[in-house]
Design a protein around this motif. Structure first.
Motif, PDB file in Angstrom:
ATOM      1  N   ARG A  65      12.251 -22.515 105.940  1.00  0.00           N
ATOM      2  CA  ARG A  65      13.391 -22.165 105.067  1.00  0.00           C
ATOM      3  C   ARG A  65      12.957 -21.569 103.737  1.00  0.00           C
ATOM      4  N   ARG A  66      11.656 -21.484 103.527  1.00  0.00           N
ATOM      5  CA  ARG A  66      11.105 -21.000 102.258  1.00  0.00           C
ATOM      6  C   ARG A  66      11.622 -21.828 101.082  1.00  0.00           C
ATOM      7  N   GLU A  67      11.530 -23.159 101.286  1.00  0.00           N
ATOM      8  CA  GLU A  67      11.871 -24.108 100.215  1.00  0.00           C
ATOM      9  C   GLU A  67      10.614 -24.896  99.881  1.00  0.00           C
ATOM     10  N   PRO A  68      10.502 -25.443  98.644  1.00  0.00           N
ATOM     11  CA  PRO A  68       9.311 -26.225  98.321  1.00  0.00           C
ATOM     12  C   PRO A  68       9.198 -27.483  99.184  1.00  0.00           C
ATOM     13  N   LEU A  69       7.979 -27.866  99.512  1.00  0.00           N
ATOM     14  CA  LEU A  69       7.732 -29.076 100.301  1.00  0.00           C
ATOM     15  C   LEU A  69       7.866 -30.282  99.366  1.00  0.00           C
ATOM     16  N   LYS A  70       8.598 -31.300  99.802  1.00  0.00           N
ATOM     17  CA  LYS A  70       8.845 -32.466  98.936  1.00  0.00           C
ATOM     18  C   LYS A  70       7.718 -33.482  99.058  1.00  0.00           C
ATOM     19  N   LEU A  71       7.104 -33.811  97.929  1.00  0.00           N
ATOM     20  CA  LEU A  71       6.020 -34.807  97.929  1.00  0.00           C
ATOM     21  C   LEU A  71       6.573 -36.141  97.455  1.00  0.00           C
ATOM     22  N   VAL A  72       6.626 -37.101  98.368  1.00  0.00           N
ATOM     23  CA  VAL A  72       7.181 -38.409  98.034  1.00  0.00           C
ATOM     24  C   VAL A  72       6.208 -39.150  97.106  1.00  0.00           C
ATOM     25  N   ASP A  73       6.724 -39.587  95.971  1.00  0.00           N
ATOM     26  CA  ASP A  73       5.924 -40.318  94.967  1.00  0.00           C
ATOM     27  C   ASP A  73       4.598 -39.593  94.668  1.00  0.00           C
ATOM     28  N   GLY A  74       4.675 -38.288  94.592  1.00  0.00           N
ATOM     29  CA  GLY A  74       3.514 -37.486  94.187  1.00  0.00           C
ATOM     30  C   GLY A  74       2.560 -37.133  95.319  1.00  0.00           C
ATOM     31  N   GLY A  75       2.849 -37.579  96.544  1.00  0.00           N
ATOM     32  CA  GLY A  75       1.997 -37.205  97.695  1.00  0.00           C
ATOM     33  C   GLY A  75       0.590 -37.772  97.618  1.00  0.00           C
ATOM     34  N   GLN A  76       0.466 -38.961  97.010  1.00  0.00           N
ATOM     35  CA  GLN A  76      -0.871 -39.548  96.837  1.00  0.00           C
ATOM     36  C   GLN A  76      -1.345 -40.361  98.046  1.00  0.00           C
TER      37      GLN A  76
END
Ligand SMILES: NC(=O)c1ccc[n+]([C@@H]2O[C@H](COP(=O)([O-])OP(=O)(O)OC[C@H]3O[C@@H](n4cnc5c(N)ncnc54)[C@H](O)[C@@H]3O)[C@@H](O)[C@H]2O)c1
Ligand SMILES: O=c1ccn([C@@H]2O[C@H](COP(=O)(O)OP(=O)(O)O[C@H]3OC[C@@H](O)[C@H](O)[C@H]3O)[C@@H](O)[C@H]2O)c(=O)[nH]1
Length: 389
Positions: free
Chosen positions: A246-257
């Motif tokens: 969809r050409r949307e930003p990828l969501k990083l949950v709690d910063g993707g740590q």
């Protein structure tokens, strides 16, 4: 094409064709396992599921040479009297059926516990009572959090494998408090593992337990609004694929740590086939099946998927490819996370001589090529359609 001839097990004994009752055969793992069994072995499959979309290409095609080796039975194991008969007809039962997407664990904890514990009880019971072998799919989530996660952030011991490597016969299962309903799934899976183990110890059930560590590849989950509900939240591969399409930003949950070790589904299926065909080596064991060399943070996964997708689609990556989101916003109340998952491979190496082969880059390349080929047009059309609201 596979024939019964010339196929031998790890000890050089001829492999005899068997009938396998595969529950949850219509899912991601089931579809790959069915393909492997039909294309490379002489075994017969009784495929049980409520859906069959992912195995339609294997069913009812007169021209396919395996036509008589797969039968689909549409049934829900919660309430179908045919289950025991089908288990009795087979030499081996493989149970894959489960609710296994994290978005459900804290929002539908009752369904999650029933699906992963209560609904498996009759399967285990029928296998024990009819002296049938069982391969049961558990999860790496039974390990929960690592011991290292409780050390101070700057402790050098966090780098010591003794504090994070997950071993089937030694590591504890560390879950959060009850109000963190995320752990409903891991806890239900742990209890069914203990029950199966006890059936083996007290009643002689021949069992193997599989703990998959983030198997990924084509046909995993669904793309929201295309082949699944628009508001649905699949596992991370499909969430990130959906955003890329969809050409949307990828969501990083709690910063993707958080860290995960991802394994290509086709490597993992090789391990399952070895378990199926080497019962003497697999029975009584719990196996980690993962790829310890493919460990990344979720942020690194997002970055790699963005780069690979740009290559396979020919579309430039977004200037801002990721966005941070809180777990409460993304999953709701009661979410919690496993910090790090690196499988110890000693037992599966010793028993089955199996090792994963595919690098994370290579597996993302083939998987994202599939995602682009399968979904890009449909997503473009969905975006172009005016919304009904
Ligand atoms: N994919 C992974 O990386 C992973 C990791 C850890 C554990 N597992 C375990 O492996 C198993 C399979 O996972 P998957 O990724 O293929 O999931 P999936 O959701 O794609 O497949 C599960 C299948 O089970 C079916 N099913 C569920 N409840 C059923 C019922 N009551 N009656 C009949 N069919 C039912 C579903 O329709 C689905 O087709 C699960 O037990 C899961 O917990 C998978
Ligand atoms: O869009 C997303 C989706 C997920 N994530 C994060 O990515 C990580 C991986 O999430 P996944 O949805 O793939 O699921 P998890 O690895 O947490 O659990 C999985 O583990 C093994 C199996 O038993 C199940 O398939 C599932 O429970 C988590 O830290 C999650 O918070 C994002 O940052 N963004």
């Amino acid at each position: 094409m596979a024939t019964a001839m010339n196929r031998v097990d790890l000890d050089g004994r001829p492999i005899r064709p068997i009938t396998i009752c595969m529950i949850g055969a219509g899912g991601f793992i089931g579809s790959h396992l069915c393909e492997k069994l039909l294309m490379e072995t002489p075994h017969t499959i009784l495929a049980l599921d409520v859906y069959n979309d992912k195995i339609k290409h294997l069913l009812k095609t007169e021209s396919l040479s395996w036509n008589d080796r797969i039968q689909f039975h549409r049934l829900n194991i919660k309430n179908d009297s045919r289950l025991e008969g089908l288990i009795k007809m087979a030499d081996l039962t493989i149970n894959l059926a489960a609710i296994c997407t994290p978005a459900d664990y804290n929002t539908r904890p009752l369904d999650t516990i029933y699906s992963n514990f209560i609904d498996s009880l009759p399967v285990v019971k029928y296998c024990t009572e009819n002296n049938k072998r069982l391969i049961h799919f558990s999860t790496c989530e039974v390990y929960g959090k690592t011991i290292g996660s409780f050390l101070p952030k700057d402790s050098p011991l966090r780098q010591d494998p003794a504090y994070y490597i997950l071993k089937e016969d030694a590591s504890p299962c560390i879950f959060g408090p009850i109000e963190k309903q995320r752990w409903s799934y891991a806890c239900a899976k742990q209890l069914i593992e203990r029950l199966i183990y006890a059936e083996g110890a007290e009643n002689g059930l021949e069992f193997t337990i599989v703990r998959p560590f983030n198997w990924i590849g084509p046909r995993m989950d669904f793309i929201p609004g295309i082949d699944g509900p628009s508001e649905g939240v699949p596992r991370v591969l499909a969430c990130f694929s959906n955003a890329l399409l969809r050409r949307e930003p990828l969501k990083l949950v709690d910063g993707g740590q958080s860290q995960r070790s991802f394994i290509y589904i086709k490597d993992a299926i090789e391990a399952v086939l070895l378990m199926i065909e080497n019962p003497a080596r697999a029975n009584g064991h719990i196996f980690n099946v993962g790829n310890p060399y493919n460990e990344v943070t979720v942020r690194q996964l997002a970055e790699m998927m963005t780069e690979v997708y740009a290559n396979v689609s020919g579309e430039p990556a977004l200037e801002v490819p990721t966005v941070d989101v809180s777990s409460k916003e993304f999953y709701g109340e009661g979410y919690d996370d496993s910090d790090k998952r690196v499988p110890d491979m000693t037992i599966i190496n010793r028993q089955l001589g199996w090792n994963p082969k595919t690098s994370l880059w290579d597996l993302l390349e083939s998987t994202l090529t599939y995602q682009h080929r399968t979904y890009a047009e449909a997503v473009k059309k969905a975006i172009a359609r005016p919304s009904s609201s």
